[in-house]
Design a protein around this motif. Structure first.
Motif, PDB file in Angstrom:
ATOM      1  N   GLN A 217      31.967  77.878 -73.893  1.00 42.42           N
ATOM      2  CA  GLN A 217      30.760  77.512 -74.655  1.00 42.42           C
ATOM      3  C   GLN A 217      30.632  75.988 -74.771  1.00 42.42           C
ATOM      4  O   GLN A 217      29.531  75.439 -74.663  1.00 42.42           O
ATOM      5  CB  GLN A 217      30.825  78.120 -76.063  1.00 42.42           C
ATOM      6  N   ALA A 218      31.766  75.317 -74.999  1.00 40.91           N
ATOM      7  CA  ALA A 218      31.714  73.853 -75.125  1.00 40.91           C
ATOM      8  C   ALA A 218      31.329  73.222 -73.784  1.00 40.91           C
ATOM      9  O   ALA A 218      30.575  72.236 -73.752  1.00 40.91           O
ATOM     10  CB  ALA A 218      33.065  73.322 -75.602  1.00 40.91           C
ATOM     11  N   ILE A 219      31.820  73.790 -72.704  1.00 42.05           N
ATOM     12  CA  ILE A 219      31.482  73.233 -71.389  1.00 42.05           C
ATOM     13  C   ILE A 219      29.983  73.399 -71.120  1.00 42.05           C
ATOM     14  O   ILE A 219      29.322  72.481 -70.621  1.00 42.05           O
ATOM     15  CB  ILE A 219      32.355  73.890 -70.291  1.00 42.05           C
ATOM     16  N   ILE A 220      29.437  74.550 -71.508  1.00 41.72           N
ATOM     17  CA  ILE A 220      27.985  74.738 -71.327  1.00 41.72           C
ATOM     18  C   ILE A 220      27.206  73.814 -72.272  1.00 41.72           C
ATOM     19  O   ILE A 220      26.191  73.228 -71.878  1.00 41.72           O
ATOM     20  CB  ILE A 220      27.603  76.228 -71.491  1.00 41.72           C
ATOM     21  N   ALA A 221      27.685  73.636 -73.488  1.00 44.05           N
ATOM     22  CA  ALA A 221      27.023  72.678 -74.397  1.00 44.05           C
ATOM     23  C   ALA A 221      27.029  71.280 -73.776  1.00 44.05           C
ATOM     24  O   ALA A 221      26.005  70.565 -73.822  1.00 44.05           O
ATOM     25  CB  ALA A 221      27.716  72.666 -75.758  1.00 44.05           C
ATOM     26  N   ALA A 222      28.142  70.902 -73.160  1.00 42.19           N
ATOM     27  CA  ALA A 222      28.204  69.583 -72.509  1.00 42.19           C
ATOM     28  C   ALA A 222      27.222  69.520 -71.339  1.00 42.19           C
ATOM     29  O   ALA A 222      26.545  68.497 -71.146  1.00 42.19           O
ATOM     30  CB  ALA A 222      29.631  69.303 -72.030  1.00 42.19           C
ATOM     31  N   ASP A 223      27.135  70.603 -70.576  1.00 46.81           N
ATOM     32  CA  ASP A 223      26.170  70.634 -69.464  1.00 46.81           C
ATOM     33  C   ASP A 223      24.730  70.491 -69.977  1.00 46.81           C
ATOM     34  O   ASP A 223      23.900  69.805 -69.366  1.00 46.81           O
ATOM     35  CB  ASP A 223      26.293  71.946 -68.674  1.00 46.81           C
ATOM     36  N   LEU A 224      24.449  71.154 -71.109  1.00 47.79           N
ATOM     37  CA  LEU A 224      23.096  71.074 -71.693  1.00 47.79           C
ATOM     38  C   LEU A 224      22.810  69.641 -72.156  1.00 47.79           C
ATOM     39  O   LEU A 224      21.722  69.097 -71.922  1.00 47.79           O
ATOM     40  CB  LEU A 224      22.974  72.035 -72.877  1.00 47.79           C
ATOM     41  N   LEU A 225      23.789  69.028 -72.812  1.00 46.44           N
ATOM     42  CA  LEU A 225      23.606  67.644 -73.292  1.00 46.44           C
ATOM     43  C   LEU A 225      23.469  66.677 -72.113  1.00 46.44           C
ATOM     44  O   LEU A 225      22.641  65.751 -72.149  1.00 46.44           O
ATOM     45  CB  LEU A 225      24.787  67.232 -74.171  1.00 46.44           C
ATOM     46  N   ALA A 226      24.252  66.913 -71.060  1.00 53.29           N
ATOM     47  CA  ALA A 226      24.181  66.028 -69.890  1.00 53.29           C
ATOM     48  C   ALA A 226      22.825  66.165 -69.196  1.00 53.29           C
ATOM     49  O   ALA A 226      22.222  65.163 -68.777  1.00 53.29           O
ATOM     50  CB  ALA A 226      25.321  66.357 -68.919  1.00 53.29           C
TER      51      ALA A 226
END
Ligand code: BDR
Ligand code: CA
Length: 311
Positions: A217-226
C-alpha cells in the motif's frame, strides 16, 4: 474511546486515492462507513472504478460500501482535470481491475440513509471532490444535518488565489452551486483550502520516504504521489500540493492546523471570479477556515499512518 465514524465523498483522482489509503490505514481511529463518488477529476464512471480499485489496494476493508453518485454538476457544464490526474484519474498506474463488490445504491441515497442512522452518534463527512452529492443529499433530506458532526472539505482558496482559474479552486469551480448550498447549510465545517495545501508541497524525498515504508500500500501511495508530482510539474512547474490527504490529517491531528472562524459564500455569477470562495471571517462563523499548518509534523503523521500497513 469510540472510533470516529466517517464517510468519504470523493472523485479519485491521485490525491483522493492517497486520502483513501490514509483513511484505511487509520482503522484504529476511524470507522469508514462508506465511500461515495462523484464526477470531478474524471467522469463519474471512472471515479467509481478508481475508488473500488483503491479499496482493494487497502485490502483490509473490502466490505466498505462504495456508491456512485452524481454524474455531473447541478447547473454548470461538467469540467474535469485530466491534466493533473491522467486520463484514468490514477495517473496511468497499472493497477488490477476492481474485485470488491460495487454497491448498487446511489451515493445520495446512501448518504441520506446512513446519516439518518447516525443521529445518536453523529458522523463526519469528508469531501474531497465537487460537493454535488452532498448538496443533493442536504436538499432532499435536510434532517441529515442531525446525523453529522462536521463536514471536512478540501476546496476553495482565499489569500492563495485559484488553481483552475486565477480566482477559483477546482472542487468549488467544478460545482459552485453545490458548494454554495453546503456552505449555506449552517452545518459545522472545516475547510482545507489552497491556503493550507499550498504549504504542503510533496518533495521527492518525501515520496521516497513513503516508498521506503515497504508495504504494497505504501509503495502504491508513493507511486500515486510521484505521478501527481510528474503531472503537476508538467503544468505548474512545481511539486504537487498534498490537497485531499490534508482532510484526513486534519481529522487525525487537528493540533497541527490553525484556522479562523468564517462564513463562506461562492461567486456564482459568470465572469472571471466565477467559483471563487469568499470567506467572511467572523467569530460566529460555523466554518473553520484553515490558514496555517505545521508542514514537517503533517508529513511525519502521513508517514506514521501509512507505515501501519503490514509488510
Ligand atoms: C482538488 O482538485 C482536484 O483536482 C484534487 O483531487 C483536489 O481535490 C485540488 O484543487
Ligand atoms: Ca479530489
Amino acid at each position: 474511546m469510540r472510533k470516529r465514524q466517517i464517510i468519504i465523498d470523493c472523485d479519485p483522482g491521485l490525491d483522493d486515492a492517497v486520502a483513501l489509503l490514509l483513511a484505511f490505514a487509520a482503522t484504529d481511529r476511524l470507522d469508514v462507513l462508506g465511500i461515495t463518488t462523484v464526477a470531478g477529476n474524471v467522469r463519474g464512471g471512472l471515479t467509481f472504478r478508481n475508488a473500488r480499485i483503491i479499496r482493494d489496494v487497502a485490502g483490509l476493508d473490502r466490505n466498505v460500501p462504495v456508491c456512485a453518485g452524481a454524474p455531473r454538476p447541478l447547473v454548470r457544464d461538467p469540467v474535469t482535470a485530466e491534466d493533473f490526474h491522467g486520463t484514468t484519474g490514477l495517473g496511468g498506474l497499472d493497477l488490477p481491475k476492481p474485485k470488491g463488490r460495487a454497491s448498487r445504491q446511489h451515493a445520495v441515497n446512501f448518504l441520506i440513509k446512513t446519516l439518518r442512522a447516525t443521529k445518536g452518534f453523529p458522523a463526519t463527512l469528508v469531501v474531497t471532490g465537487p460537493m454535488t452529492n452532498v448538496a443533493l443529499a442536504l436538499t432532499m433530506a435536510p434532517d441529515i444535518a442531525e446525523g453529522l458532526s462536521e463536514i471536512v472539505v478540501m476546496g476553495g482558496a482565499d489569500r492563495e488565489g485559484g488553481n483552475i482559474t486565477p480566482h477559483a479552486e477546482f472542487n468549488i469551480f467544478a460545482d459552485p452551486h453545490a458548494a454554495q448550498t453546503v456552505f449555506q447549510s449552517g452545518i459545522a465545517m472545516r475547510v482545507l483550502s489552497l491556503d493550507v495545501t499550498h504549504q504542503l508541497l510533496t518533495d521527492d524525498t518525501m515520496v521516497e520516504r513513503v516508498r521506503a515504508l515497504g508495504s504494497p500500500q505504501a509503495i502504491i501511495a508513493a507511486d500515486l504521489l510521484a505521478a501527481s508530482n510528474r503531472l503537476e510539474e508538467s503544468v505548474k512547474a512545481r511539486h504537487a500540493p498534498l490537497h485531499d490527504p490534508s482532510t484526513l490529517l486534519a481529522l487525525l491531528r487537528p493540533d497541527l492546523f490553525e484556522g479562523r472562524k468564517a462564513r463562506v459564500s461562492v461567486v456564482m455569477e459568470e465572469g472571471e471570479r466565477f467559483g471563487k470562495t469568499l470567506p467572511d471571517y467572523r467569530h460566529d462563523g460555523h466554518v473553520e477556515w484553515c490558514t496555517d499548518v505545521d508542514k514537517e509534523a503533517v508529513f511525519a503523521e502521513l508517514l506514521g499512518q501509512l507505515g501501519r500497513y503490514p509488510l
